[in-house]
Design an enzyme around this catalytic site. Structure first.
Site, PDB file in Angstrom:
ATOM      1  N   CYS A   1       0.805  -1.229   0.000  1.00 16.70           N
ATOM      2  CA  CYS A   1       0.000   0.000   0.000  1.00 16.70           C
ATOM      3  C   CYS A   1       0.833   1.272   0.000  1.00 16.70           C
ATOM      4  O   CYS A   1       0.336   2.334  -0.347  1.00 16.70           O
ATOM      5  CB  CYS A   1      -0.938   0.015   1.196  1.00 16.70           C
ATOM      6  SG  CYS A   1      -2.239  -1.223   1.117  1.00 16.70           S
TER       7      CYS A   1
ATOM      8  N   HIS B   1      -8.934   3.798  -2.374  1.00 16.04           N
ATOM      9  CA  HIS B   1      -7.521   3.487  -2.166  1.00 16.04           C
ATOM     10  C   HIS B   1      -7.018   2.619  -3.324  1.00 16.04           C
ATOM     11  O   HIS B   1      -7.010   1.394  -3.237  1.00 16.04           O
ATOM     12  CB  HIS B   1      -7.383   2.765  -0.823  1.00 16.04           C
ATOM     13  CG  HIS B   1      -6.027   2.258  -0.489  1.00 16.04           C
ATOM     14  ND1 HIS B   1      -4.858   2.774  -1.002  1.00 16.04           N
ATOM     15  CD2 HIS B   1      -5.649   1.247   0.360  1.00 16.04           C
ATOM     16  CE1 HIS B   1      -3.825   2.100  -0.502  1.00 16.04           C
ATOM     17  NE2 HIS B   1      -4.279   1.182   0.319  1.00 16.04           N
TER      18      HIS B   1
ATOM     19  N   CYS C   1      -0.072   2.966   6.340  1.00 10.55           N
ATOM     20  CA  CYS C   1       0.152   1.608   6.829  1.00 10.55           C
ATOM     21  C   CYS C   1       0.365   0.683   5.629  1.00 10.55           C
ATOM     22  O   CYS C   1      -0.069   0.982   4.513  1.00 10.55           O
ATOM     23  CB  CYS C   1      -1.018   1.136   7.678  1.00 10.55           C
ATOM     24  SG  CYS C   1      -2.625   1.152   6.837  1.00 10.55           S
TER      25      CYS C   1
END
Length: 393
Positions: free
Chosen positions: A90, A349, A379
């Site tokens: 991510c 996202h 994160c």
């Protein structure tokens, strides 16, 4: 050491899953921000750009074959511009910018483009590590040797649930953050805060040409009452707090950031938005997995002799609402300074692109509020955190 500057940042609208971008090839999606950067900043890719660094979390199938190299080729930048794809899960889009800044600060390059892409409709999340028989959290996706050192393989959703358990957050706490994220996005979009960041994308949908110019995932009218009706995703009813409404959206999108040295800015007549002051990355417990932004933030501030209240704006990826709440509690940051134009719970996202999207948004926010420092953190799967400190110039 020369300084590294964030000159400009653009992104596509974020298309909802199976939405307007469903027929657009990921390589074409990845090329759109490159085309816009060149037009906005009056440069020629083949003559001015030394390298392209693109994050992509699922670099297989249509996103394989080094999409970081293919994107500038599809954008018409010619054969001379190299490119590389990286995967810090991510944090990939943010890591791409961090790597570019490091290359410039080290004097190895003067003009780089960094960003990322993720077409989550056409290349599903985790399809690089799971099969139809095995989910992302199944033991089969890692070697048996992994369990000589770690006794469990945890999904990100379960990690988010464990964070809520540890910090004592209720479903109502998480839903309040989710509602606020949606509201903030709506207010920002309505007042034109995203206009300089989002580039319109022309594509085809069922044989008709359409132009997409706004994020498709947000639901700015969301209320707590609506969220209460959503089923839990990662735990059985009554034993969890995470659902689709307080988690980041699955979307398609790409983003690119033009980074350059001071000399290059002067030579090209560019007026940069911000200086990339410093970057940081950490590893954390993979069983809770998503607490990385906490030490990443604290350590980055410490190594720059800054206090949390000296930061004017924060962008913290809203992978799950519990991640934001834990970060706020442990760092002492103010929610009023954090994700002020809405976050990933609202706009979504797109894994490999999100970090560069957030950094661009952060630079625009500093200009809008006349602030000095901004900090972006995310994160990351398997227990990592990444952070970037920027200063408006």
């Amino acid at each position: 050491m020369q300084e590294a500057y964030l000159v400009d940042a653009v992104r596509t609208p974020l298309g909802k899953h199976n939405g307007s971008f469903r027929e657009l090839h990921p390589q074409d999606l990845a090329a759109k921000p490159l085309e816009a950067l060149a037009e906005r900043n009056r440069f020629t890719g083949s003559e001015d750009i030394e390298d392209v660094i693109y994050g992509c979390v699922t670099p297989i199938d249509e996103q394989g074959m080094n999409i970081g190299r293919l994107a500038p080729m599809v954008a018409g930048w010619g054969e001379e511009v190299p490119g590389v794809q990286l995967n810090r899960m991510c944090g990939s889009g943010q890591q791409a910018v961090n790597f570019a800044a490091g290359q410039i600060r080290g004097g190895m390059h003067d003009v780089l483009v960094a960003g990322g892409v993720e077409h989550m409709t056409r290349v599903p999340m985790a399809s690089d590590g799971a099969s139809e028989q095995n989910s992302y959290a199944d033991d089969a996706i890692v070697t048996d040797s992994y369990f000589e050192y770690f006794d469990e393989l945890t999904s990100q959703g379960e990690g988010a649930e464990r964070i809520a358990d540890k910090w004592g957050f209720t479903r109502d706490d998480l839903d309040a953050i989710a509602v606020d994220s949606q509201r903030r996005w709506g207010e920002a979009a309505e007042t034109g805060k995203y206009d300089d960041q989002i580039i319109p994308v022309e594509t085809e949908v069922d044989g008709e040409v359409v132009t997409v110019d706004q994020d498709e995932h947000p639901r700015p009218g969301t209320e707590k009452e609506t969220l209460r009706e959503l089923p839990l995703v990662f735990r059985q009813e009554g034993d969890g707090v995470i659902h689709a409404g307080n988690s980041s959206g699955i979307v398609d999108g790409s983003a690119a950031v033009l980074t350059a040295s001071e000399t290059a800015c002067e030579d090209h007549g560019w007026d940069p938005m911000a200086k990339i002051v410093d970057t940081h990355v950490v590893g954390v417990d993979p069983k809770t997995m998503l607490t990385g932004p906490i030490p990443a933030t604290n350590e980055l501030l410490a190594q720059n002799d800054l206090a949390i209240d000296e930061i004017d704006r924060f962008e913290v990826n809203e992978a799950f609402a519990s991640v934001i709440l834990a970060w706020l509690e442990e760092t002492g940051a103010e929610w009023e300074k954090t994700n002020v134009w809405g976050g990933a719970i609202a706009h979504g996202h797109p894994l490999g692109a999100t970090g560069s999207i957030l950094l661009g948004k952060l630079a625009h926010q500093l200009e809008e509020c006349n602030g000095r420092y901004g900090l972006c953190t995310m994160c990351i799967g398997f227990g990592q955190g990444v952070a970037t400190l920027i200063e408006r110039v």
